[in-house]
Design a protein around this motif. Structure first.
Motif, PDB file in Angstrom:
ATOM      1  N   LEU A 121       0.792  -1.256   0.111  1.00  0.00           N
ATOM      2  CA  LEU A 121      -0.213  -0.201  -0.118  1.00  0.00           C
ATOM      3  C   LEU A 121       0.913   1.278   0.011  1.00  0.00           C
ATOM      4  O   LEU A 121       0.459   2.337  -0.286  1.00  0.00           O
ATOM      5  N   LEU A 122       2.069   1.207   0.146  1.00  0.00           N
ATOM      6  CA  LEU A 122       3.103   2.263   0.134  1.00  0.00           C
ATOM      7  C   LEU A 122       3.100   3.196  -1.006  1.00  0.00           C
ATOM      8  O   LEU A 122       3.198   4.339  -1.068  1.00  0.00           O
ATOM      9  N   SER A 123       2.558   2.487  -2.056  1.00  0.00           N
ATOM     10  CA  SER A 123       2.458   3.549  -3.305  1.00  0.00           C
ATOM     11  C   SER A 123       1.460   4.556  -3.330  1.00  0.00           C
ATOM     12  O   SER A 123       1.510   5.551  -3.745  1.00  0.00           O
ATOM     13  N   VAL A 124       0.738   4.321  -2.559  1.00  0.00           N
ATOM     14  CA  VAL A 124      -0.523   5.459  -2.089  1.00  0.00           C
ATOM     15  C   VAL A 124       0.187   6.905  -1.551  1.00  0.00           C
ATOM     16  O   VAL A 124      -0.379   7.820  -1.828  1.00  0.00           O
ATOM     17  N   ALA A 125       1.253   6.573  -0.952  1.00  0.00           N
ATOM     18  CA  ALA A 125       2.021   7.641  -0.500  1.00  0.00           C
ATOM     19  C   ALA A 125       2.352   8.832  -1.417  1.00  0.00           C
ATOM     20  O   ALA A 125       2.832   9.872  -1.064  1.00  0.00           O
ATOM     21  N   VAL A 126       2.284   8.534  -2.851  1.00  0.00           N
ATOM     22  CA  VAL A 126       2.684   9.654  -3.768  1.00  0.00           C
ATOM     23  C   VAL A 126       1.714  10.512  -3.887  1.00  0.00           C
ATOM     24  O   VAL A 126       2.065  11.416  -4.264  1.00  0.00           O
ATOM     25  N   VAL A 127       0.617  10.448  -3.384  1.00  0.00           N
ATOM     26  CA  VAL A 127      -0.605  11.303  -3.289  1.00  0.00           C
ATOM     27  C   VAL A 127      -0.173  12.421  -2.586  1.00  0.00           C
ATOM     28  O   VAL A 127       0.305  12.177  -1.357  1.00  0.00           O
ATOM     29  N   HIS A 128      -0.196  13.774  -2.979  1.00  0.00           N
ATOM     30  CA  HIS A 128       0.277  14.953  -2.259  1.00  0.00           C
ATOM     31  C   HIS A 128      -0.337  14.941  -0.829  1.00  0.00           C
ATOM     32  O   HIS A 128      -1.357  14.698  -0.947  1.00  0.00           O
ATOM     33  N   GLY A 129       0.436  15.281   0.271  1.00  0.00           N
ATOM     34  CA  GLY A 129      -0.047  15.490   1.469  1.00  0.00           C
ATOM     35  C   GLY A 129      -0.366  13.874   2.141  1.00  0.00           C
ATOM     36  O   GLY A 129      -0.378  13.892   3.217  1.00  0.00           O
ATOM     37  N   MET A 130      -0.114  12.867   1.314  1.00  0.00           N
ATOM     38  CA  MET A 130      -0.326  11.540   1.980  1.00  0.00           C
ATOM     39  C   MET A 130       0.843  10.740   2.522  1.00  0.00           C
ATOM     40  O   MET A 130       0.942   9.720   3.314  1.00  0.00           O
TER      41      MET A 130
END
Length: 177
Positions: A109-118
């Protein structure tokens, strides 16, 4: 593929029986390595939220994550079998590589961290989740009756890894002026 996804879900949901079956099945070693590789690629993608999209970031994070997996497993093996064994502890390094490899499942799920502010919330939440899966993986691989001994093994290994990382950073890192 369906069985692999089933194992990922079992590992991510802290299913003790799943970790026992992963430990016992020699055929899951490659799947464990694939899990670590996919989680490390996801971490590289997520880290680009901090550093911007750069192929070097993706490759560097992936290589470091795979190396850390092996180092963790070796440390946990020695700490768990020599310093903090229980009377029931019977494990091989391969068994630890399998269980700890699958404990990286939440890292997908770490790829979701690419979203700005996440970036920070995703890395913190996923890191804590991965610590929980690591504790369960270690508990079952080392045949501990309680997760507390597994937590102790993980904390000792983490202390060693952090100490080595900081030391190497001080020795080979850039000079601050």
């Amino acid at each position: 593929m369906t069985l692999y996804l089933y194992r990922l879900m079992g590992a991510a949901t802290l299913d003790a029986g799943m970790y026992e079956s992963i430990e016992a099945d020699r055929g899951t070693t490659v799947q464990a390595a694939i899990t670590v590789l996919l989680a490390s690629l996801a971490a590289g993608i997520g880290a680009s939220g901090w550093y911007g999209a750069h192929p070097f970031t993706l490759v560097a994070v992936s290589v470091v994550a795979c190396a850390v997996w092996v180092v963790w497993a070796v440390l946990i093996f020695h700490i768990g079998t020599r310093i903090l064994p229980s009377t029931d502890t019977r494990v091989t390094l391969d068994e630890l590589l399998r269980t700890t490899g699958f404990s990286a499942a939440p890292g997908l799920l770490l790829s979701v961290a690419v979203v700005h502010g996440m970036s920070v919330p995703v890395f913190v939440a996923t890191g804590l989740w991965m610590l929980a899966t690591m504790i369960v993986a270690v508990q079952h691989a080392l045949d501990y009756a309680s997760p507390w001994r597994a937590l102790a093994v993980c904390l000792v290994a983490m202390t060693i890894v952090i100490t080595l990382t900081v030391t190497l950073g001080v020795v080979w890192g850039p000079a601050l002026s």
